[in-house]
Every structure is written in structure tokens, then in C-alpha cells.
Design an enzyme around this catalytic site. Structure first.
Site, PDB file in Angstrom:
ATOM      1  N   ARG B  51       1.787   5.650  10.294  1.00  0.00           N
ATOM      2  CA  ARG B  51       2.796   4.680  10.744  1.00  0.00           C
ATOM      3  C   ARG B  51       2.142   3.340  11.020  1.00  0.00           C
ATOM      4  O   ARG B  51       0.975   3.273  11.386  1.00  0.00           O
ATOM      5  CB  ARG B  51       3.459   5.184  12.025  1.00  0.00           C
ATOM      6  CG  ARG B  51       4.153   6.507  11.862  1.00  0.00           C
ATOM      7  CD  ARG B  51       5.439   6.379  11.063  1.00  0.00           C
ATOM      8  NE  ARG B  51       5.763   7.662  10.424  1.00  0.00           N
ATOM      9  CZ  ARG B  51       6.679   7.802   9.486  1.00  0.00           C
ATOM     10  NH1 ARG B  51       7.335   6.754   9.031  1.00  0.00           N
ATOM     11  NH2 ARG B  51       6.934   8.969   8.965  1.00  0.00           N
ATOM     12  N   GLY B  52       2.910   2.304  10.892  1.00  0.00           N
ATOM     13  CA  GLY B  52       2.398   0.985  11.252  1.00  0.00           C
ATOM     14  C   GLY B  52       1.705   0.264  10.112  1.00  0.00           C
ATOM     15  O   GLY B  52       0.957  -0.658  10.320  1.00  0.00           O
ATOM     16  N   CYS B  53       1.946   0.721   8.891  1.00  0.00           N
ATOM     17  CA  CYS B  53       1.371   0.016   7.740  1.00  0.00           C
ATOM     18  C   CYS B  53       2.510  -0.581   6.925  1.00  0.00           C
ATOM     19  O   CYS B  53       3.569   0.012   6.812  1.00  0.00           O
ATOM     20  CB  CYS B  53       0.611   0.977   6.841  1.00  0.00           C
ATOM     21  SG  CYS B  53      -0.771   1.754   7.657  1.00  0.00           S
ATOM     22  N   GLN B  54       2.242  -1.749   6.349  1.00  0.00           N
ATOM     23  CA  GLN B  54       3.251  -2.365   5.500  1.00  0.00           C
ATOM     24  C   GLN B  54       3.382  -1.575   4.199  1.00  0.00           C
ATOM     25  O   GLN B  54       4.450  -1.471   3.630  1.00  0.00           O
ATOM     26  CB  GLN B  54       2.846  -3.804   5.196  1.00  0.00           C
ATOM     27  CG  GLN B  54       4.025  -4.686   4.899  1.00  0.00           C
ATOM     28  CD  GLN B  54       3.593  -6.100   4.611  1.00  0.00           C
ATOM     29  OE1 GLN B  54       3.196  -6.417   3.500  1.00  0.00           O
ATOM     30  NE2 GLN B  54       3.675  -6.947   5.611  1.00  0.00           N
ATOM     31  N   SER B  55       2.260  -1.014   3.758  1.00  0.00           N
ATOM     32  CA  SER B  55       2.293  -0.182   2.563  1.00  0.00           C
ATOM     33  C   SER B  55       2.386   1.278   3.004  1.00  0.00           C
ATOM     34  O   SER B  55       2.223   1.588   4.171  1.00  0.00           O
ATOM     35  CB  SER B  55       1.025  -0.405   1.757  1.00  0.00           C
ATOM     36  OG  SER B  55      -0.095  -0.287   2.601  1.00  0.00           O
TER      37      SER B  55
END
Lengths: 414, 145
Positions: B51-55
Site C-alpha cells: 500500500r502507499g505506492c503510486q504504481s
């Protein structure tokens, strides 16, 4: 210098640029190219000076002080209200309520008008292209009231399907809350037509003007919207200030949003009577300095001239669109006939994030991701886009740099 | 003898010191990303997403003889390159070694800005997730003993 630039008849982008000190800075050893204007615009020197001047010479808490500074601060704060009123052509200054920004404006309406008027089985209508700020407050309200959220679909070009909208309208529709200009696509929505149709079934219409107010002429009376919200920081003004406009009878009938100082007439432990508009909705010490400086931003736009700004930005949009379309594998998301100056795109076999990182490496600031419009991204079946959004201080040369940066990025990523 | 985490970090810092420009650094990271062993399809499920990734990033961990091994993949190639560096440094070490790793190399190779940014390339989320796996194995082992 700045005076000369603004009294010139023709639009001189280089003179405009000189008024924005940040545009001189370097990023990663290159001159900054700022194409993230839809997220927030940069600030002209006069806005920065106004902030500094306020704190250096006039700072005081407003409205209740009898001393000179308090009077000066109050006058400056209230002047912004007058300027904002003129800027969006509101009938009276009492209809301008200062907020923290568009999001707070929408929430204010959801929590006050919404909780008072939405009942079980009622319908609230938004569109596929809404920002999360114009989705979540209504979702929360619908859940609480057992009301139904209806979604206006869009075409592959990113335009509202107006026939579907009209089909979805019914006497059950109590509110339509619609974005004026899409932050992800740039689409300018036909708000007047929407408002007209919604009013015919007795629905109230809220317009999210976060992206439109900086680009388009806003006349809330002509538009006939019931509520209109926008933010200062996308309009060359400071962060943390916004405006909620509402029709007077609606604002007067609405319950208060937050309780505290300034919004009261009289407080006893038995009962509190509330202040008149607009103060009824402005509890507590507001963001005085930023609100005061916001006036300078509005004046800057008015002096420069919205039609000249629009013409310049439109030229940038046309140029960027034609240049981008020549990059193999690039697909523009959002091809509405009426757009403001932003281009969202994806490139075959590349991830928007990779493109964004490599552009930043060349000093070019774009935004990548879902732009707080996840349902819209799902509609297009993509995780996100690269978004380049242009402002009055951007140039064609900067767009050329973007194109070179993209070509290089594609080569590196291939 | 297996290299320590610190030794591997030093190696990476030395490799990056050879590059004159950011372009070269990114070329290298992209190259690492392209070469990262693809993750088997069965692991590409929601519970393995960082979680917490743009990709989209999937990360899985496995334990063998008291050592933890990581596998990961992303749909963004620069992120994949960064994961590849993290895997190179942390894979094959004990839970304690991973939990205590300071990972100074990230700053030394100039990727600090990415770490500081919230959710930009998700490097911070990946480090956190790797340490969480290590912690989970540590707890699991201490309760089964």
C-alpha cells in the site's frame, strides 16, 4: 516593472513570468518547467508581498477589536470578500463565505444543507469525472440518510452524456453536484444546461469550481447555480483559503456548520443565537493573512484579463496537443470539444510514474497518478495518467522541453 | 561467506559513484528493473500488494533455514529497479538483520528525495513492508519454539 507589464495591451508572457519569482529557480540543474498548475498555481510577487505586508504592518485578529490594527486587518479581510464577490459576480457580499478551500465548501453544503434536506430515498447526482472531494461527502451523506447516489456517465472523449443525465433526472433528484472543469481531463461541462434541467425537477445544484475559476469567466448569477465553491491556491493565491458562494435564501435557511467565535449573536448556556450571513458560517479566527493576500491574486487576474489569459492558455493547449500526438504510442485521455489548458495522457508500455520521475529529472514538474479521480480512471481502464496543466506564465518553448523530455524518457524506458 | 547487509550497501554506493549524471543513474535503475525476475502470477494478488505506492507493487517473502528471501514486481520499471536494489541488500538475511538494517545506501545514492516524498515511488512503503515481513517471521519463530 510589474505595473508596465499589466497595463500593456497585448499579452506578454515574458513580462508575466517576471512577476513569478519561483520560475527562476532550478530543479536538478535545469530551469524549472512548471506544468502542475491544476494541482496548484505559482504565486506572483504581489501576492507574496501582500502576505508579508500584512504580517509586517497590519496583523491583528479581526472583527471585534477596537484598536487600529484590528480595524485595518478587518478592512483588508473584508475587502477580499468584495473583490471575490465581483470576481464571480455574486449579487451580494454576504453570499461569499470564506472556507479553507473547495473541499471544505462542498463539505459545508453536505453537512448543513444536505443533512437538513436529504431524506431516505432521495437521489443525489454527481458524474463519473468528479474529484474525490465531490464524491466522498455525498457518499457519506447518502449512507447516513439512506439516499441514493446516481452517476452521470461520460463518453470515451470525456464528455458528459447529457441524454443519460436528463434520463436520470426525476422529482427524486434533490441535488446535482457537478464539476465545472475536470481536473483529470480538462473537460468544460455545460453547467448552465445542467442547472437549467435540474431546476426544472426542483433539484438544487452545486458547482465544483476548483479548476474552472482560474480559466473561465464565472458569473454565478447568469449560471444560476445554487452553490459554487473554489480555492484561492489554484488562482495564484495562497493555500488554505477558498470561497463558498450560495443563493441567499438557501444560505439563510441552512443550519450552522461549526460553532465558535464570530458565528454567534448571543451566547447563554441556555441558547445561542447565530450571526447573520456570511459570519454564521465562519466560526473561529479565519485564515486572515492568506485571505487578505488572496485579493492581490484576484486583482492580478482581473488586471491581466481573463480573456487574454484564456487565449494564451488555449494556444498552449492546441500546441501541446498537436506536439504530443506526434509521440508514437501516446494516447490523450480527454478529448472534449471544450477543454481548459491541460493534457492527460498515457504512453504505450510505460507507467505514468516512470515518466513523471524522468521528467522531474529534467526539471519538468507534471503530475502522475489517478489525480484523486479513481472512478474516472476505472472508467478508462487505466491506473492513472501523466497530466501536464498549463498556466498563463507557461510558454511554447517549455512545451518543447516537455516533448524532448518525453522522447528521451520513452527511449530510456523502451 | 555471505556478504553482510552493510557490505552489499557499500557495493551499491560504489557502483553509483561511477555515474556522472542522474540520467546514467536512472538508466542503471531502469536496467535493473527490466532484469528483475518476474513474480509468478499466483503471487499477484491483493494481499501481497504494497500500500502507499503510486504504481502497483507486489512483494512476497519466504523463509529458509532462518533466512528471509524476497520476491517482488511492479508495473513501473523504476520502482522495479529500486525493489531490485532492496532485494539485493536484504534478501538472504535473518529477521533481526533485516529489522535492524539502516539502509543508508538509499540516501547515499541520492534516492532520499524519493524517500521523503509521501507515496511518490513507494520506496518507503516497500522498506516498511520488507521489515514487517521480517518482524512477522521473527514473531512466528519465537512463538513456535
Amino acid at each position: 516593472m510589474t505595473e508596465i507589464a499589466t497595463i500593456q495591451n497585448s499579452f506578454d508572457v515574458y513580462a508575466i513570468r517576471e512577476q513569478f519569482p519561483i520560475l527562476n529557480r532550478e530543479v536538478k540543474g535545469k530551469r524549472l518547467v512548471y506544468f502542475d498548475n491544476a494541482a496548484t498555481s505559482q504565486k506572483p510577487q504581489i501576492v507574496i508581498d501582500a502576505l508579508s505586508n500584512y504580517y509586517s504592518n497590519h496583523n491583528a485578529n479581526i472583527h471585534r477589536g477596537i484598536h487600529t490594527l484590528a480595524e485595518e486587518a478587518t478592512a483588508a479581510f473584508e475587502k477580499t470578500r468584495d473583490t471575490a464577490q465581483q470576481f464571480i459576480h455574486a449579487a451580494t457580499r454576504e453570499q461569499i463565505i470564506f472556507t479553507r478551500g473547495t473541499t471544505e465548501g462542498i463539505n459545508l453544503v453536505a453537512y448543513t444543507w444536505g443533512r437538513q434536506n436529504i431524506k431516505a430515498g432521495d437521489e443525489i447526482m454527481i458524474s463519473t469525472m468528479e474529484h474525490h472531494s465531490n464524491i466522498v461527502p455525498w457518499q457519506v451523506l447518502c449512507e447516513e440518510k439512506n439516499a441514493i447516489l446516481k452517476i452521470i456517465p461520460i463518453s470515451d472523449d470525456g464528455e458528459l452524456l447529457m441524454d443519460d443525465f436528463e434520463r436520470l433526472l426525476s422529482p427524486k433528484t434533490k441535488l446535482v453536484s457537478i464539476v465545472h472543469v475536470s481536473n483529470s481531463l480538462g473537460t468544460v461541462n455545460p453547467v448552465e444546461r445542467i442547472i437549467d434541467a435540474a431546476h426544472k425537477v426542483g433539484a438544487v445544484v452545486m458547482v465544483d469550481g476548483a479548476q474552472s475559476t482560474v480559466h473561465l469567466d464565472i458569473d454565478v448569477q447568469k449560471m444560476d447555480c445554487d452553490f459554487f465553491a473554489f480555492s484561492a491556491h489554484k488562482l495564484y493565491g495562497p493555500t488554505g483559503v477558498g470561497v463558498l458562494y450560495g443563493k441567499k435564501d438557501l444560505l439563510e435557511s441552512m443550519p450552522v456548520f461549526q460553532g465558535g467565535g464570530e458565528m454567534i449573536k448571543e451566547v447563554t448556556f441556555e441558547k445561542t443565537t447565530f450571526n447573520d450571513l456570511p459570519y454564521k458560517f465562519e466560526a473561529g479566527t479565519p485564515n486572515i493573512a492568506d485571505t487578505v493576500a488572496f485579493k492581490s491574486a484576484l486583482d492580478f487576474v482581473s488586471r491581466t484579463g481573463k480573456s487574454k489569459i484564456r487565449a494564451h492558455e488555449n494556444e498552449l493547449l492546441q500546441y501541446a496537443t498537436s506536439q504530443l500526438e506526434q509521440i508514437p504510442g501516446l494516447k490523450i485521455i480527454g478529448k472534449a470539444k471544450e477543454k481548459t489548458s491541460l493534457v492527460s495522457f498515457i504512453i504505450d508500455k510505460t507507467h505514468p510514474q516512470d515518466i513523471g520521475i524522468l521528467l522531474d529529472n529534467r526539471g519538468i514538474a507534471v503530475r502522475t497518478g489517478h489525480h484523486c479521480t479513481q472512478p474516472l480512471m476505472n472508467r478508462f481502464g487505466i491506473p492513472g495518467t501523466v497530466r501536464a496543466s498549463f498556466s498563463l506564465y507557461n510558454t511554447k518553448e517549455e512545451i518543447d522541453e516537455l516533448i524532448i523530455g518525453l522522447q528521451k524518457a520513452v527511449k530510456m524506458l523502451a | 561467506m555471505e556478504k553482510t547487509i552493510i557490505e552489499k550497501e557499500t557495493e551499491i554506493v560504489e557502483e553509483f559513484s561511477l555515474f556522472d549524471s542522474w540520467d546514467d543513474k536512472y538508466e542503471y535503475i531502469i536496467d535493473l528493473g527490466k532484469k528483475l525476475q518476474p513474480l509468478e502470477e499466483q503471487y499477484k494478488k491483493d494481499e501481497n500488494r504494497v500500500r502507499g505506492c503510486q504504481s502497483t507493487v507486489w512483494l512476497v517473502a519466504d523463509e529458509k533455514d532462518g533466512k528471509i528471501f524476497f520476491k517482488a514486481e511492479s508495473d513501473a520499471v523504476i520502482v522495479k529497479g529500486l525493489i531490485s536494489l532492496l532485494i539485493r541488500v536484504l534478501s538472504g538475511h535473518t529477521a533481526d538483520e533485516i529489522i535492524n538494517a539502516k539502509l543508508d545506501f538509499i540516501q547515499k545514492i541520492g534516492m532520499t528525495t524519493h524517500l521523503a516524498q509521501t507515496r511518490s515511488n513507494g520506496l518507503l512503503s516497500m522498506v516498511k513492508q520488507m521489515k514487517n515481513y521480517a518482524l512477522a517471521y521473527k514473531i512466528k519463530n519465537s512463538t513456535t519454539v
